[in-house]
Design a protein around this motif. Structure first.
Motif, PDB file in Angstrom:
ATOM      1  N   ILE A  91     -46.709  16.386 -55.985  1.00  0.00           N
ATOM      2  CA  ILE A  91     -45.960  17.117 -54.958  1.00  0.00           C
ATOM      3  C   ILE A  91     -45.150  18.176 -55.690  1.00  0.00           C
ATOM      4  N   VAL A  92     -45.234  19.401 -55.182  1.00  0.00           N
ATOM      5  CA  VAL A  92     -44.482  20.464 -55.866  1.00  0.00           C
ATOM      6  C   VAL A  92     -43.449  21.050 -54.888  1.00  0.00           C
ATOM      7  N   GLU A  93     -42.205  21.115 -55.357  1.00  0.00           N
ATOM      8  CA  GLU A  93     -41.138  21.679 -54.534  1.00  0.00           C
ATOM      9  C   GLU A  93     -41.332  23.181 -54.382  1.00  0.00           C
ATOM     10  N   GLU A  94     -40.902  23.717 -53.264  1.00  0.00           N
ATOM     11  CA  GLU A  94     -41.118  25.137 -53.017  1.00  0.00           C
ATOM     12  C   GLU A  94     -40.554  26.010 -54.145  1.00  0.00           C
ATOM     13  N   LYS A  95     -39.352  25.631 -54.593  1.00  0.00           N
ATOM     14  CA  LYS A  95     -38.693  26.443 -55.634  1.00  0.00           C
ATOM     15  C   LYS A  95     -39.473  26.439 -56.947  1.00  0.00           C
ATOM     16  N   ASP A  96     -40.325  25.414 -57.135  1.00  0.00           N
ATOM     17  CA  ASP A  96     -41.078  25.304 -58.384  1.00  0.00           C
ATOM     18  C   ASP A  96     -42.555  25.655 -58.193  1.00  0.00           C
ATOM     19  N   ALA A  97     -42.948  26.042 -56.971  1.00  0.00           N
ATOM     20  CA  ALA A  97     -44.372  26.242 -56.669  1.00  0.00           C
ATOM     21  C   ALA A  97     -44.832  27.645 -57.061  1.00  0.00           C
ATOM     22  N   ASP A  98     -46.115  27.747 -57.432  1.00  0.00           N
ATOM     23  CA  ASP A  98     -46.674  29.088 -57.664  1.00  0.00           C
ATOM     24  C   ASP A  98     -47.256  29.613 -56.342  1.00  0.00           C
ATOM     25  N   ALA A  99     -47.762  30.837 -56.376  1.00  0.00           N
ATOM     26  CA  ALA A  99     -48.187  31.492 -55.139  1.00  0.00           C
ATOM     27  C   ALA A  99     -49.261  30.689 -54.404  1.00  0.00           C
ATOM     28  N   ASP A 100     -50.243  30.130 -55.137  1.00  0.00           N
ATOM     29  CA  ASP A 100     -51.308  29.357 -54.496  1.00  0.00           C
ATOM     30  C   ASP A 100     -50.751  28.094 -53.846  1.00  0.00           C
ATOM     31  N   GLU A 101     -49.856  27.431 -54.575  1.00  0.00           N
ATOM     32  CA  GLU A 101     -49.288  26.179 -54.048  1.00  0.00           C
ATOM     33  C   GLU A 101     -48.475  26.433 -52.779  1.00  0.00           C
ATOM     34  N   ARG A 102     -47.829  27.584 -52.737  1.00  0.00           N
ATOM     35  CA  ARG A 102     -47.028  27.905 -51.538  1.00  0.00           C
ATOM     36  C   ARG A 102     -47.884  28.087 -50.282  1.00  0.00           C
TER      37      ARG A 102
END
Ligand code: UD1
Ligand code: CA
Length: 477
Positions: free
Chosen positions: A156-167
């Protein structure tokens, strides 16, 4: 094996802009944390522990109101969701084979059904954790679920730590999980605050559990709103509307007619029998119970009221009242705490009743105040009657017997008693007891001062009208 529930409620809830801690805001008769505690009932957990921080005393008191055996863990500083779960686990004696359910205290729409699904999936040897997820149109602010090729959860990736694809991922983390305790404990020991917020993220436990060889499985919520977190007043209103619809649906399925569900607000703590009809614009609140066939509304508020079957309450406000079978209230009346209406009793329009009982079949039809009074059966209270219960220092009782007829516009100055079968004259001030069967007359003898208007208001329209009437009497044209 056993189940343990951890509720996270240490957040300050600054976005609520409130003096009240976030989880103590209410939705339809229950606080946010109260709703979450109720949803966890079906898990039959051996322990429930709540992590508190800001304004911890108020939150603790509320938690104990729902579950006097609940434990409280104090998180002195915000160290993150992983930190919060770690200090909770330190306080409880939880074997490695237990299931640990973690829920954010600000998710009031979570259902027992989803929690049961989550736990059922987790209680399997190969599974280390199950995560409740949801597909949302706008994933902004949430942690994103990154799936593996077998449709498990990779991390699980937090928004603040996510890259463009993950967002771009629209499947989000609810912050509601079931863990195999042994795997959770080992993972918590390894979580590091290496992220944008320098917090220990519980979400990092997922990747660690995966790496240890156990599966992490997603459970997609039936409705996205089950995971809705309440962080501000706008979300509070959204959650209230959803909860309202959910409660209304439940009662319609149970045989209650709601003429206009969007304007009908029924607290989660209310009980209704079948064939109750609720007209538009009603709020049924607190620990209220309404019997079969009762007709409520429009525009009526009931709070902590007991309403008997086939009673009719129209455009009124009732707080702490008991209303008997077939009784009638309103339009435009106000029943206050301790108002008891017997079977078939009637409180008509513009009547206020406080701490008084009105016996079976008795009527207070118009424009009255009845306070600290006892009225027997089948009595009638004339329009405009008032019990003067307060002498400026203390409250006093008015006792009215059975089959009494109080005339219109009486003032009954308490303490006073009107015996069974007695009458009182219209316009009386009753200061003395009226014995059974007597007629109480408490008013001055009327006297007429003849010709007063002609002398004192000479030339007025009244004087002219009086003069015409006098001439007609004398036969003058
Ligand atoms: C968290 C999740 C995120 C998820 C979202 C769902 C993490 C790192 N992120 O983010 O993946 O999509 O919830 O709403 O877990 N709390 C404590 N102590 C703390 C921090 C938080 O008790 O030190 C409590 C809060 O009171 C709240 C819950 O934990 O009830 C979640 O914390 P919050 O700050 O709202 O996390 P999000 O940023 O929303
Ligand atoms: Ca949140």
């Amino acid at each position: 094996m056993g189940r343990v529930v951890i509720l996270l409620a240490a957040g300050e809830g600054t976005r609520m802009r409130s003096d009240v801690p976030k989880v103590l805001h209410t939705i339809l008769g229950r606080t946010l944390i109260g709703h979450v505690l109720c949803a966890t009932e079906s898990l039959s957990a051996s322990e429930r522990i709540v992590v508190v921080g800001a304004k911890s005393e108020e939150v603790t008191a509320e938690v104990l109101r729902y579950d006097s055996r609940a434990k409280i863990a104090h998180q002195e500083r915000r160290g993150g969701t992983g930190h919060a779960v770690r200090i909770a686990l330190e306080q409880i004696d939880c074997g490695d084979d237990a299931t640990v359910v973690v829920i954010a205290g600000d998710a009031p729409l979570i259902t027992g059904h989803s929690l049961d699904r989550l736990v059922a999936l987790c209680e399997n040897d190969q599974v280390g954790a199950a995560v409740l997820t949801a597909d949302v149109d706008d994933p902004h602010g949430y942690g994103r679920i990154i799936r593996d090729p077998e449709n498990g959860i990779l991390r699980i990736v937090e928004e603040k730590d996510a890259d463009a694809d993950e967002r771009e991922v629209h499947e989000v983390n609810s912050s509601i999980y079931a863990f195999y305790a042994g795997a959770l404990k080992r993972a918590l020991a390894d979580i590091k605050p290496n992220n944008a917020q320098s917090e220990e993220y519980l979400t990092d436990a997922i990747e660690i559990i995966r790496a240890s060889g156990k599966k992490v499985v997603p459970v997609v919520a039936d409705d996205y709103f089950e995971i809705l977190g309440v962080n501000n007043r706008i979300q509070l209103a959204e959650a209230t509307a959803i909860m309202r619809d959910r409660i209304n649906l439940h009662w319609m399925e149970a045989g209650v007619t709601l003429i206009d569900p969007p304007t009908t607000f029924i607290d989660a703590t209310v009980e209704l029998e079948s064939d109750v009809t609720i007209k538009p614009g009603c709020q049924i609140e607190g620990v209220s119970r309404i019997g079969r066939g009762a007709l409520i509304g429009p525009d009526t508020r009931l709070f902590n009221c007991e309403v008997g079957s086939d009673a009719v309450i129209t455009k009124s406000e009732c707080d702490g009242a008991t209303i008997g079978r077939h009784a009638q209230v309103g339009p435009y009346s106000f029943l206050r705490p301790g108002a008891h209406l017997g079977e078939g009793a009637k409180v008509g329009s513009f009547v206020e009743v406080k701490n008084s009982s009105i016996g079976a079949g008795s009527k207070v039809p118009h424009l009255s105040y009845i306070g600290d009074a006892t009225i027997g059966i089948e009595s009638n209270i004339g329009a405009g009657t008032i019990t003067a219960n307060y002498d400026g220092v203390a409250k006093h009782q008015t006792v009215i017997g059975d089959h009494v007829r109080i005339g219109s516009d009486n003032i009954l100055i308490a303490p006073v008693e009107v015996g069974d079968g007695a009458y009182t004259a219209a316009g009386s001030a009753i200061t003395e007891n009226v014995p059974p069967g007597a007629m109480g007359v408490g008013r001055g003898q009327q006297r007429n001062i003849l010709g007063w208007v002609g002398r004192k208001r000479a030339g007025s329209d009244s004087a002219k009208a009086a003069e015409r009437a006098g001439n007609e009497e004398k036969g003058v044209k």
